[in-house]
Scaffold this motif. Structure first.
Motif, PDB file in Angstrom:
ATOM      1  N   LYS A 128       0.806  -1.227   0.192  1.00  0.00           N
ATOM      2  CA  LYS A 128       0.017  -0.037  -0.136  1.00  0.00           C
ATOM      3  C   LYS A 128       0.904   1.099   0.178  1.00  0.00           C
ATOM      4  O   LYS A 128       0.556   2.065  -0.683  1.00  0.00           O
ATOM      5  N   PRO A 129       1.768   1.449   0.793  1.00  0.00           N
ATOM      6  CA  PRO A 129       2.554   2.640   0.603  1.00  0.00           C
ATOM      7  C   PRO A 129       3.364   3.011  -0.284  1.00  0.00           C
ATOM      8  O   PRO A 129       3.426   4.023  -0.975  1.00  0.00           O
ATOM      9  N   GLU A 144       0.660   4.202  -2.781  1.00  0.00           N
ATOM     10  CA  GLU A 144       0.437   5.553  -2.299  1.00  0.00           C
ATOM     11  C   GLU A 144       1.436   6.718  -3.100  1.00  0.00           C
ATOM     12  O   GLU A 144       1.021   7.654  -3.384  1.00  0.00           O
ATOM     13  N   LYS A 145       2.681   6.205  -2.933  1.00  0.00           N
ATOM     14  CA  LYS A 145       3.864   7.147  -3.185  1.00  0.00           C
ATOM     15  C   LYS A 145       3.380   7.531  -4.817  1.00  0.00           C
ATOM     16  O   LYS A 145       4.193   8.512  -5.211  1.00  0.00           O
ATOM     17  N   TYR A 171      -1.481   6.395  -6.348  1.00  0.00           N
ATOM     18  CA  TYR A 171      -2.606   5.531  -6.230  1.00  0.00           C
ATOM     19  C   TYR A 171      -3.686   6.057  -5.020  1.00  0.00           C
ATOM     20  O   TYR A 171      -2.991   6.424  -3.729  1.00  0.00           O
ATOM     21  N   LYS A 172      -5.042   6.091  -5.103  1.00  0.00           N
ATOM     22  CA  LYS A 172      -5.686   6.440  -3.945  1.00  0.00           C
ATOM     23  C   LYS A 172      -6.695   5.147  -3.697  1.00  0.00           C
ATOM     24  O   LYS A 172      -6.863   4.147  -4.327  1.00  0.00           O
ATOM     25  N   VAL A 173      -6.680   5.004  -2.233  1.00  0.00           N
ATOM     26  CA  VAL A 173      -7.594   3.641  -1.850  1.00  0.00           C
ATOM     27  C   VAL A 173      -8.960   4.132  -2.131  1.00  0.00           C
ATOM     28  O   VAL A 173      -9.574   4.773  -1.540  1.00  0.00           O
ATOM     29  N   GLU A 222     -10.774  -0.789   1.608  1.00  0.00           N
ATOM     30  CA  GLU A 222     -10.254  -1.880   2.331  1.00  0.00           C
ATOM     31  C   GLU A 222     -11.091  -3.092   2.174  1.00  0.00           C
ATOM     32  O   GLU A 222     -12.305  -2.735   2.293  1.00  0.00           O
ATOM     33  N   MET A 278      -7.235  -0.143  -4.976  1.00  0.00           N
ATOM     34  CA  MET A 278      -6.426   1.126  -5.253  1.00  0.00           C
ATOM     35  C   MET A 278      -6.390   1.486  -6.584  1.00  0.00           C
ATOM     36  O   MET A 278      -6.466   0.653  -7.414  1.00  0.00           O
TER      37      MET A 278
END
Length: 151
Positions: free
Chosen positions: A117-118, A121-122, A125-127, A130, A145
């Motif tokens: 996930k991190p 995100e970098k 990408y957006k969640v 969950e 994501m």
């Protein structure tokens, strides 16, 4: 590092890399029961090969060793992105992902592990949500994501 297209002869090595990575890298975020359910060590190599051939699948090779792989389908679903434990943090996932993302038009979706996930995100990408997925009767958390391209 060389990034090249998947070859059928890579399939067994990718299955082993997948198993090894899940059982080393992902153990910081998942229990032993969860990684055993996720990566059992038994995959249908014919099914994996078919999937890798249908998708756009890339292999990262470092000093003659397959260090990572990833694949994306025509709809923009990024299915696999795994880097061998010994090659983490060397830009391999980034190099593979850069090329996979350029291979499709439109948004890209992935189901990222807690561990991945991190990284996503970098990359912007957006969640979306969950979720709990079931493998061998065991629940694992991951994240749907999305990366909005050409927006």
């Amino acid at each position: 590092m060389e990034i090249r297209k998947y070859q059928q002869s890579d399939c067994r090595t990718l299955a082993e890399l997948f198993y090894h990575t899940v059982h080393t890298v992902n153990t910081k975020d998942y229990t032993e029961e969860q990684v055993n359910a996720w990566a059992t060590g038994h995959v249908d190599l014919k099914q994996w090969d078919r999937s890798f051939q249908e998708n756009y699948t890339l292999i990262a090779v470092e000093n003659g060793i397959i260090a990572g792989f990833g694949d994306i389908d025509k709809t923009g679903y990024l299915d696999h992105l795994f880097v061998h434990a010994d090659y983490q943090g060397k830009g391999i996932a980034t190099a593979i992902c850069d090329q996979l993302e350029q291979a499709v038009m439109g948004n890209i979706t992935t189901h990222a592990s807690i561990t991945a996930k991190p990284f996503f995100e970098k990359r912007g990408y957006k969640v979306v949500k969950e979720q709990q997925v079931e493998r061998q009767g065991v629940l694992l958390t991951n994240f749907v994501m999305e990366l909005a391209l050409n927006a």
